[in-house]
Write an enzyme that holds these catalytic residues in place. Sequence first.
Site, short mmCIF file in Angstrom:
data_model
loop_
_atom_site.label_atom_id
_atom_site.label_comp_id
_atom_site.label_asym_id
_atom_site.label_seq_id
_atom_site.Cartn_x
_atom_site.Cartn_y
_atom_site.Cartn_z
CG ASP A 183 -0.38 -0.14 2.51
OD1 ASP A 183 0.94 -0.20 2.59
OD2 ASP A 183 -0.94 0.05 3.59
CB SER A 184 4.60 1.92 0.01
OG SER A 184 5.03 0.48 -1.03
CG ASP B 127 0.73 -4.09 2.14
OD1 ASP B 127 1.05 -5.21 2.74
OD2 ASP B 127 1.43 -3.00 2.11
CE LYS C 288 3.78 -6.08 3.86
NZ LYS C 288 3.23 -4.72 4.57
CD GLU D 46 0.43 -1.42 8.07
OE1 GLU D 46 0.25 -0.91 9.07
OE2 GLU D 46 1.09 -1.07 6.87
CD GLU E 202 7.95 0.04 7.63
OE1 GLU E 202 7.10 -0.80 7.02
OE2 GLU E 202 8.17 1.44 7.08
#
Length: 256
Positions: A44-45, A82, A112, A114, A181
Amino acid sequence: MAITAQQLIQWKQQGRAIVALTAWDYAIAQLMDAAGVDLILVGDSMAVVLGYKTTLPVTLEEMLHHAKAVGRAVKQALVVVDLPFLSYQESISQAMHSAGLVLKETGAQAVKLEGGYPAMVETIARLVQAGIPVMGHVGLTPQSVHQLGLKQQGKTEDSAERIFNEAMALEQAGVFSIVLEHIPADLAMEISKKLTIPTIGIGAGVHCDGQVLVTSDVLGLTEKHPPFAKVYTNMREAITKAVKDYISEVRDRRFP
Ligand code: KIV
Ligand code: NA
């Protein structure tokens, strides 16, 4: 043969470093896959190429759209997508639906999510039970930017212990790998030693089982990049030069 989640776990056992990069489109994904990247993350970056200031505005529809393009390009690498903010935090059923759409529509093999707090661990366990491979992500989790900022996590003993325990809980829940991270290298080393599944670090030191970077940073496409990123080439300069050359050749009638 295409790379699987099981393969990554074997590589950890063999001490072979796992190489991951993000991709958001067909052209870049195809180049990376052919160059030999092991894991391609549709992160999602991608917020950076959509012009968003954080990852929060990214929608599931946008992720699916870009993940489909990446899915059409990749032949070898494991493709992980993501789940964006608010596409999995509400309930297990919401997470199941979002993750299911990723697998049904994009050709990606995993998602993925978070966070390693208890409710998220439970959600992830349910996805795994349903046959959906999940990658975890702890330490600095950018979808929590308004709570955490972008600073290094795990610097105090309490926060280091919490991140360590989250990583252990995620392995228990069945994730095949975890992104660490922006945490101290010694904490990342401790976690990596303790886990059977591979850790993929970003700003987490050399002792992770693999590394990931955001491709726009690696290629020098963005103005700013985090302190832990490495810029391998300056595409901003290369693109600007090409475009300026084109402009002057057209103006001067030297092209065509
Ligand atoms: O979105 C992303 O690119 C990521 C990586 C930084 C791990 O989540
Ligand atoms: Na991300």
